[in-house]
Design a protein around this motif. Structure first.
Motif, mmCIF file in Angstrom:
data_model
loop_
_atom_site.group_PDB
_atom_site.id
_atom_site.type_symbol
_atom_site.label_atom_id
_atom_site.label_comp_id
_atom_site.label_asym_id
_atom_site.label_seq_id
_atom_site.Cartn_x
_atom_site.Cartn_y
_atom_site.Cartn_z
ATOM 1 N N PRO A 1 -3.080 8.014 2.939
ATOM 2 C CA PRO A 1 -2.160 8.300 4.050
ATOM 3 C C PRO A 1 -1.065 7.237 4.157
ATOM 4 O O PRO A 1 -1.200 6.122 3.655
ATOM 5 C CB PRO A 1 -3.069 8.288 5.275
ATOM 6 N N GLU A 2 -0.005 7.598 4.829
ATOM 7 C CA GLU A 2 1.119 6.679 5.018
ATOM 8 C C GLU A 2 0.722 5.569 5.985
ATOM 9 O O GLU A 2 0.042 5.793 6.976
ATOM 10 C CB GLU A 2 2.312 7.442 5.573
ATOM 11 N N ASP A 3 1.151 4.347 5.669
ATOM 12 C CA ASP A 3 0.924 3.202 6.544
ATOM 13 C C ASP A 3 2.245 2.443 6.629
ATOM 14 O O ASP A 3 2.624 1.732 5.697
ATOM 15 C CB ASP A 3 -0.181 2.304 6.001
ATOM 16 N N GLN A 4 2.969 2.610 7.751
ATOM 17 C CA GLN A 4 4.292 2.018 7.874
ATOM 18 C C GLN A 4 4.251 0.502 8.005
ATOM 19 O O GLN A 4 5.185 -0.177 7.610
ATOM 20 C CB GLN A 4 5.034 2.642 9.045
ATOM 21 N N ILE B 1 3.249 1.459 2.825
ATOM 22 C CA ILE B 1 2.604 2.380 1.891
ATOM 23 C C ILE B 1 3.078 3.790 2.211
ATOM 24 O O ILE B 1 3.048 4.221 3.352
ATOM 25 C CB ILE B 1 1.068 2.303 2.016
ATOM 26 N N THR B 2 3.517 4.499 1.173
ATOM 27 C CA THR B 2 3.949 5.880 1.369
ATOM 28 C C THR B 2 2.777 6.826 1.138
ATOM 29 O O THR B 2 1.840 6.500 0.421
ATOM 30 C CB THR B 2 5.087 6.245 0.403
ATOM 31 N N GLU B 3 2.849 7.986 1.744
ATOM 32 C CA GLU B 3 1.811 8.994 1.604
ATOM 33 C C GLU B 3 1.820 9.506 0.156
ATOM 34 O O GLU B 3 2.866 9.861 -0.382
ATOM 35 C CB GLU B 3 2.105 10.140 2.569
ATOM 36 N N ASN B 4 0.648 9.510 -0.501
ATOM 37 C CA ASN B 4 0.568 10.079 -1.830
ATOM 38 C C ASN B 4 -0.856 10.503 -2.148
ATOM 39 O O ASN B 4 -1.783 10.246 -1.396
ATOM 40 C CB ASN B 4 1.106 9.115 -2.891
#
Length: 74
Positions: free
Chosen positions: A40-43, A47-50
């Motif tokens: 999941p994304e973690d601003q 970290i981008t969602e992938n």
């Protein structure tokens, strides 16, 4: 200005890149990337969602959520 030989070498994948692509194609054919992990994304950390396959390392498309499941229309 770049040399023509440099431009020729840039047009072809390296041996390691070609082997990686072959491994990914074999994994997709045999297992359809069933062993995948979603990140999941973690601003805060940037970290981008992938989503990626744990067997071959290929980055996969993130599936769209099922709208019926989100609404509870089962």
């Amino acid at each position: 200005m770049p040399d023509i030989k440099d431009m020729e070498w840039d047009a072809y994948p390296s041996v390691s890149e070609a082997l990686e692509l072959i491994d990914q194609a074999i994994c997709e054919k045999n297992t359809e990337h069933k062993n995948a992990e979603y990140v999941p994304e973690d601003q805060e950390c940037g970290i981008t969602e992938n989503m990626f396959c744990l067997d071959c390392g290929k980055q996969l498309d993130i599936p769209e959520p099922d709208e019926d499941e989100l609404r509870g229309d089962r």
